[in-house]
Design a protein around this motif. Structure first.
Motif, PDB file in Angstrom:
ATOM      1  N   PRO A   1      10.914 -15.591 -14.825  1.00  0.00           N
ATOM      2  CA  PRO A   1      11.336 -16.080 -16.143  1.00  0.00           C
ATOM      3  C   PRO A   1      11.773 -17.546 -16.121  1.00  0.00           C
ATOM      4  O   PRO A   1      11.869 -18.164 -17.173  1.00  0.00           O
ATOM      5  CB  PRO A   1      12.500 -15.159 -16.509  1.00  0.00           C
ATOM      6  CG  PRO A   1      12.978 -14.600 -15.223  1.00  0.00           C
ATOM      7  CD  PRO A   1      11.843 -14.629 -14.246  1.00  0.00           C
ATOM      8  N   GLU A   2      12.056 -18.083 -14.960  1.00  0.00           N
ATOM      9  CA  GLU A   2      12.463 -19.505 -14.888  1.00  0.00           C
ATOM     10  C   GLU A   2      11.557 -20.234 -13.913  1.00  0.00           C
ATOM     11  O   GLU A   2      11.991 -20.667 -12.842  1.00  0.00           O
ATOM     12  CB  GLU A   2      13.925 -19.631 -14.450  1.00  0.00           C
ATOM     13  CG  GLU A   2      14.908 -19.386 -15.556  1.00  0.00           C
ATOM     14  CD  GLU A   2      15.263 -17.920 -15.694  1.00  0.00           C
ATOM     15  OE1 GLU A   2      15.404 -17.257 -14.657  1.00  0.00           O
ATOM     16  OE2 GLU A   2      15.357 -17.440 -16.832  1.00  0.00           O
ATOM     17  N   PRO A   3      10.268 -20.377 -14.253  1.00  0.00           N
ATOM     18  CA  PRO A   3       9.334 -20.972 -13.300  1.00  0.00           C
ATOM     19  C   PRO A   3       9.732 -22.377 -12.873  1.00  0.00           C
ATOM     20  O   PRO A   3       9.407 -22.799 -11.757  1.00  0.00           O
ATOM     21  CB  PRO A   3       8.005 -20.974 -14.070  1.00  0.00           C
ATOM     22  CG  PRO A   3       8.371 -20.839 -15.513  1.00  0.00           C
ATOM     23  CD  PRO A   3       9.636 -20.046 -15.532  1.00  0.00           C
ATOM     24  N   GLU A   4      10.462 -23.086 -13.725  1.00  0.00           N
ATOM     25  CA  GLU A   4      10.852 -24.457 -13.359  1.00  0.00           C
ATOM     26  C   GLU A   4      11.754 -24.474 -12.117  1.00  0.00           C
ATOM     27  O   GLU A   4      11.769 -25.452 -11.382  1.00  0.00           O
ATOM     28  CB  GLU A   4      11.579 -25.146 -14.522  1.00  0.00           C
ATOM     29  CG  GLU A   4      10.687 -25.478 -15.710  1.00  0.00           C
ATOM     30  CD  GLU A   4      10.529 -24.304 -16.681  1.00  0.00           C
ATOM     31  OE1 GLU A   4      11.088 -23.220 -16.396  1.00  0.00           O
ATOM     32  OE2 GLU A   4       9.839 -24.484 -17.707  1.00  0.00           O
ATOM     33  N   LEU A   5      12.502 -23.403 -11.922  1.00  0.00           N
ATOM     34  CA  LEU A   5      13.409 -23.376 -10.770  1.00  0.00           C
ATOM     35  C   LEU A   5      12.658 -23.160  -9.459  1.00  0.00           C
ATOM     36  O   LEU A   5      13.224 -23.324  -8.388  1.00  0.00           O
ATOM     37  CB  LEU A   5      14.469 -22.279 -10.943  1.00  0.00           C
ATOM     38  CG  LEU A   5      15.456 -22.490 -12.090  1.00  0.00           C
ATOM     39  CD1 LEU A   5      16.479 -21.365 -12.114  1.00  0.00           C
ATOM     40  CD2 LEU A   5      16.163 -23.829 -11.966  1.00  0.00           C
TER      41      LEU A   5
ATOM     42  N   ALA B   1      19.130 -20.112  -4.380  1.00  0.00           N
ATOM     43  CA  ALA B   1      19.650 -19.162  -5.374  1.00  0.00           C
ATOM     44  C   ALA B   1      18.516 -18.526  -6.168  1.00  0.00           C
ATOM     45  O   ALA B   1      18.507 -17.315  -6.415  1.00  0.00           O
ATOM     46  CB  ALA B   1      20.624 -19.887  -6.313  1.00  0.00           C
TER      47      ALA B   1
ATOM     48  N   VAL C   1      22.183  -4.426  -2.211  1.00  0.00           N
ATOM     49  CA  VAL C   1      22.755  -5.455  -1.343  1.00  0.00           C
ATOM     50  C   VAL C   1      23.889  -4.867  -0.506  1.00  0.00           C
ATOM     51  O   VAL C   1      24.796  -4.220  -1.045  1.00  0.00           O
ATOM     52  CB  VAL C   1      23.266  -6.646  -2.175  1.00  0.00           C
ATOM     53  CG1 VAL C   1      24.021  -7.638  -1.290  1.00  0.00           C
ATOM     54  CG2 VAL C   1      22.109  -7.341  -2.876  1.00  0.00           C
TER      55      VAL C   1
ATOM     56  N   ARG D   1      17.235 -14.542  -6.078  1.00  0.00           N
ATOM     57  CA  ARG D   1      17.230 -13.738  -7.295  1.00  0.00           C
ATOM     58  C   ARG D   1      15.860 -13.119  -7.548  1.00  0.00           C
ATOM     59  O   ARG D   1      15.745 -11.951  -7.920  1.00  0.00           O
ATOM     60  CB  ARG D   1      17.634 -14.639  -8.456  1.00  0.00           C
ATOM     61  CG  ARG D   1      17.648 -13.946  -9.768  1.00  0.00           C
ATOM     62  CD  ARG D   1      18.325 -14.835 -10.798  1.00  0.00           C
ATOM     63  NE  ARG D   1      17.833 -14.512 -12.109  1.00  0.00           N
ATOM     64  CZ  ARG D   1      17.378 -15.390 -12.983  1.00  0.00           C
ATOM     65  NH1 ARG D   1      17.368 -16.673 -12.658  1.00  0.00           N
ATOM     66  NH2 ARG D   1      16.960 -15.002 -14.152  1.00  0.00           N
ATOM     67  N   MET D   2      14.804 -13.901  -7.327  1.00  0.00           N
ATOM     68  CA  MET D   2      13.456 -13.362  -7.544  1.00  0.00           C
ATOM     69  C   MET D   2      13.162 -12.251  -6.538  1.00  0.00           C
ATOM     70  O   MET D   2      12.557 -11.235  -6.881  1.00  0.00           O
ATOM     71  CB  MET D   2      12.415 -14.472  -7.411  1.00  0.00           C
ATOM     72  CG  MET D   2      12.418 -15.473  -8.550  1.00  0.00           C
ATOM     73  SD  MET D   2      12.086 -14.703 -10.175  1.00  0.00           S
ATOM     74  CE  MET D   2      13.762 -14.554 -10.824  1.00  0.00           C
TER      75      MET D   2
ATOM     76  N   TRP E   1      25.440  -6.955   2.143  1.00  0.00           N
ATOM     77  CA  TRP E   1      26.321  -8.118   2.250  1.00  0.00           C
ATOM     78  C   TRP E   1      25.512  -9.404   2.082  1.00  0.00           C
ATOM     79  O   TRP E   1      24.290  -9.408   2.250  1.00  0.00           O
ATOM     80  CB  TRP E   1      27.109  -8.128   3.569  1.00  0.00           C
ATOM     81  CG  TRP E   1      26.350  -7.879   4.836  1.00  0.00           C
ATOM     82  CD1 TRP E   1      26.335  -6.728   5.565  1.00  0.00           C
ATOM     83  CD2 TRP E   1      25.496  -8.806   5.550  1.00  0.00           C
ATOM     84  NE1 TRP E   1      25.534  -6.867   6.665  1.00  0.00           N
ATOM     85  CE2 TRP E   1      25.018  -8.144   6.684  1.00  0.00           C
ATOM     86  CE3 TRP E   1      25.102 -10.125   5.332  1.00  0.00           C
ATOM     87  CZ2 TRP E   1      24.147  -8.739   7.611  1.00  0.00           C
ATOM     88  CZ3 TRP E   1      24.244 -10.728   6.240  1.00  0.00           C
ATOM     89  CH2 TRP E   1      23.789 -10.038   7.364  1.00  0.00           C
ATOM     90  N   VAL E   2      26.223 -10.460   1.757  1.00  0.00           N
ATOM     91  CA  VAL E   2      25.626 -11.793   1.622  1.00  0.00           C
ATOM     92  C   VAL E   2      26.506 -12.762   2.401  1.00  0.00           C
ATOM     93  O   VAL E   2      27.730 -12.733   2.261  1.00  0.00           O
ATOM     94  CB  VAL E   2      25.567 -12.233   0.143  1.00  0.00           C
ATOM     95  CG1 VAL E   2      24.963 -13.625   0.019  1.00  0.00           C
ATOM     96  CG2 VAL E   2      24.797 -11.227  -0.693  1.00  0.00           C
TER      97      VAL E   2
ATOM     98  N   ARG F   1      15.025  -9.104  -7.550  1.00  0.00           N
ATOM     99  CA  ARG F   1      14.390  -8.430  -8.685  1.00  0.00           C
ATOM    100  C   ARG F   1      13.368  -7.403  -8.194  1.00  0.00           C
ATOM    101  O   ARG F   1      13.278  -6.292  -8.717  1.00  0.00           O
ATOM    102  CB  ARG F   1      13.715  -9.500  -9.550  1.00  0.00           C
ATOM    103  CG  ARG F   1      13.272  -9.066 -10.900  1.00  0.00           C
ATOM    104  CD  ARG F   1      12.532 -10.204 -11.586  1.00  0.00           C
ATOM    105  NE  ARG F   1      11.429 -10.694 -10.747  1.00  0.00           N
ATOM    106  CZ  ARG F   1      10.404 -11.402 -11.194  1.00  0.00           C
ATOM    107  NH1 ARG F   1      10.358 -11.757 -12.463  1.00  0.00           N
ATOM    108  NH2 ARG F   1       9.443 -11.800 -10.374  1.00  0.00           N
TER     109      ARG F   1
ATOM    110  N   LEU G   1      19.741 -24.810  -4.996  1.00  0.00           N
ATOM    111  CA  LEU G   1      19.118 -24.277  -6.207  1.00  0.00           C
ATOM    112  C   LEU G   1      17.908 -23.396  -5.875  1.00  0.00           C
ATOM    113  O   LEU G   1      17.834 -22.254  -6.352  1.00  0.00           O
ATOM    114  CB  LEU G   1      18.756 -25.430  -7.146  1.00  0.00           C
ATOM    115  CG  LEU G   1      18.575 -25.058  -8.607  1.00  0.00           C
ATOM    116  CD1 LEU G   1      19.853 -24.538  -9.234  1.00  0.00           C
ATOM    117  CD2 LEU G   1      18.075 -26.256  -9.410  1.00  0.00           C
TER     118      LEU G   1
ATOM    119  N   ARG H   1      21.108 -18.687   3.394  1.00  0.00           N
ATOM    120  CA  ARG H   1      21.749 -17.484   2.862  1.00  0.00           C
ATOM    121  C   ARG H   1      21.163 -16.269   3.565  1.00  0.00           C
ATOM    122  O   ARG H   1      19.952 -16.062   3.540  1.00  0.00           O
ATOM    123  CB  ARG H   1      21.543 -17.374   1.342  1.00  0.00           C
ATOM    124  CG  ARG H   1      22.412 -16.284   0.722  1.00  0.00           C
ATOM    125  CD  ARG H   1      22.134 -16.045  -0.749  1.00  0.00           C
ATOM    126  NE  ARG H   1      22.423 -17.190  -1.583  1.00  0.00           N
ATOM    127  CZ  ARG H   1      22.528 -17.128  -2.920  1.00  0.00           C
ATOM    128  NH1 ARG H   1      22.350 -15.972  -3.547  1.00  0.00           N
ATOM    129  NH2 ARG H   1      22.779 -18.209  -3.620  1.00  0.00           N
TER     130      ARG H   1
END
Lengths: 429, 429
Positions: free
Chosen positions: A138-142, A205, A221, A209-210, A223-224, A213, A202, A99
């Protein structure tokens, strides 16, 4: 800034303990141990010798990363070090998912803010690539299964100008116009680039996001663009990536063990700005493919257009020589005509000047409405490497009837960094 | 029509010889042989017992598909049969990549044209899922590694009406309005749906293109929505998919060996239109996640919102019981309050009526600008299964502050077919 410094330090402690865990466990027996043993200098690109896009160069006996034991455990646990002379993700084995995210700096983001931003990004990148959640994730598992996640950072002209216009290399600007370009679709330029790569969407993504933040207050942003190769584990042994036109894509790419590789790719003290030594120049071109009309061309016609067989990518001058045999551009057929047409893509793309080469990292894109290639490439100086190649292609390339460049961007890819250092420190010094 | 018939026959011959090759080779020793042995009835869903979204149910000893020998060869060669009582891709092991493509019929596409269209699609699906290039595929090499490609076909209300309005089930219509829906973003409805799934994006892109080539004259693309799960081979043993909110996603899904599975999912002669017996109803909801505000909720708050732990998805009433232990909605804490909040997502989603269940096939989506879940689900009758569940969630679900339904579509998924048959033949009969 004190708070951010604290954050980086805490991060470091967390990261180190976590990395010890990773390299001590079952996963570590594969890639983790390799990286651990390779140490700082080679860390970021210890796997360079294995090129998934160019498999025949690779000796599986020498490569412990994909041992069956690692596979059984799942490759999600594999982590690549972000530290080294160069950033990871440039000569590391190409990942399945890439990405590209370009940002525009907010008006108030001045030199001091850029320094803060780079410190935050450094900590995030160190954590995420090690399979560790950044502080307050907030989602350390990811974050736990990075699947060879790399984050490669590039800066655009505007960012360098805000730090010090005298530091901007001449090539860090929009490329010269090419006749056939159709730009202006929202995929041009940018002040900052993140290239987020992994073998799993995964972690891509989650990392994006991190990073967003922390970037949000400094930039927005622009463009992506996300692309893909064949999935890791799906390829047959010895197979090379194909693009959406069905062509073998990635042949004749300079390899890190080539004698002139460093001089092609890395900015050195003679060639560039001192702050960029060990860095590179990245050009990203969005190349739309006109697949509907391409489909109407018969197979010999498509092979003539490229100059290679569709079956295995062998040059038409030597159709049984395999993908990696050099093309003979002087070869003639029984009628005395060139076997590789004078306007064949590979002839026009090939320079007589060996210093005019680039390292390609292309991936396919397909939005469901439009498909093509995100043609990313690295070099020391785009004006001396990408531009002359693209000028020849723009002037005459049989393929031009079916491809259009619809996005263009140039970034200075920051030099590598070591633990305790900050990405881009030399730019800010 | 004669020409198309010929095309199908040639295809068939090519396909059969090719399939023999596939099942006789190294790949066939794994999944190919399994499918070959399972025969027609079970073919399309021979792997149903292995549910990657719900790994603990699965006994690896009983599953030859992922043997090390198959892995070493690359899973790209694995092919799933498209034949059986039901279409493939509904209860087959969830794939890494899922592209949903909805089409709007062109005004001139009448009943006879629909019949031609379904014959063409049938041939394409048979070839592509077997790893064989459809006739006149200009890039046959892209078809050779299907990586468990499935193509599942659904029809919308308009298509059935053009054949015979009397054949349209009552539920084949836009869902009743829900208070919190924010539809109208170009992801609603559609006359025809292709669900293209594989463990590799390359065969997904190629199959979508080949199918589009034949569909183009009959219909135009209404919308495309592509989603992903964790990459095949990246997962740790026993791990379950997480969505982009970090939650374990896919728990408590009816499984094909459940006694009531058939009655939940497949239309039968008592419940539906005779032409749809063996088919199902598919609802796709695009659920946008407000990840920026979700990130501000602390971990206990997020666990209370769902009713499950983030660590492993265990119900809060039994936090050490693992993901698959049933939630105890009557459990109280020391203060006598319900441990699982009265508006927790899992409480609101759970019906007292066991016939009100659905089979979920959700995947993550992330455009780079927006992220969420493509919530696809199968059932016999959406008005009696999805709608009451969603009505309860719409009325009160703590999660509603961070999720918004922004797209909605309902399709009748055609019954399965056998070699020599045509998808949707009973609809046209």
């Amino acid at each position: 800034m004190a708070k951010e410094h604290l954050k980086a330090s805490e991060n470091e402690a967390h990261r180190l303990s976590r990395r010890a865990l990773l390299t001590g466990g079952a996963v570590g027996a594969g890639i983790g141990a390799l990286l651990g043993g390779a140490g700082g200098v080679a860390g970021g690109y210890a796997l360079a010798e294995r090129d998934r896009a160019n498999e025949p160069r690779f000796d599986p006996e020498a490569e412990p990363a994909l041992t069956p034991s690692a596979d059984r455990e799942g490759f999600g646990g594999e982590a690549l070090s972000c530290h080294g002379d160069h950033q990871a993700g440039i000569v590391t084995v190409p990942a399945t998912h890439v990405r590209h995210i370009a940002y525009t700096l907010r008006p108030e983001t001045d030199r001091a803010a850029i320094a803060r931003m780079l410190r935050l990004l450094t900590g995030d990148i160190e954590a995420l690539t090690a399979g560790v959640a950044p502080l307050a994730d907030p989602e350390p598992e990811l974050a736990e299964r990075p699947a060879r996640l790399t984050v490669t950072l590039g800066v655009g002209a505007e960012l360098v100008d805000r730090v010090d216009p005298a530091k901007r290399p001449a090539w860090l600007a929009p490329l010269p116009a090419f006749t056939l370009d159709q730009l202006g679709n929202g995929f041009d330029g940018g002040d900052l680039l993140l290239i987020v790569q992994a073998d799993d969407q995964l972690p891509v993504a989650h990392a994006a996001r991190m990073l967003h933040r922390d970037l949000d207050r400094f930039a927005e942003v622009a463009w992506v663009q996300e692309g893909f190769r064949q999935a890791r584990g799906a390829e047959a042994k010895g197979a090379t990536m194909r693009n959406l036109m069905g062509q073998v894509d990635g042949t004749v790419n300079p390899a890190p063990d080539d004698a002139d590789f460093d001089s092609l790719v890395w900015v050195d003290s003679a060639a560039g700005q001192p702050w960029l030594v060990g860095g590179s120049a990245f050009v990203l071109r969005r190349i739309r493919m006109e697949l509907d009309t391409w489909d109407r061309v018969d197979r010999p016609g498509r092979e003539q257009t490229i100059g290679r067989t569709l079956a295995d990518g062998a040059a038409l001058s030597n159709p049984h020589g395999g993908e990696n045999a050099p093309a003979d551009f002087d070869a003639k057929n029984a009628l005395g005509l060139p076997i590789i047409s004078s306007a064949a893509h590979i002839r026009r793309a090939t320079s007589q000047d060996p210093s005019e080469r680039i390292v390609r990292r292309a991936v396919n894109y397909d939005t469901g409405h439009e498909a093509g290639l995100l043609f990313g490439c690295y070099q020391r100086d785009p004006l001396r490497q990408f531009v002359p190649i693209q000028r020849r292609l723009d002037e005459a390339d049989l393929l031009n009837e079916w491809v259009t460049h619809t996005g263009s961007a140039v970034f200075a890819v920051l030099p590598g960094f070591r633990s305790g250092e900050t990405l881009g420190a030399a730019l800010l010094a």
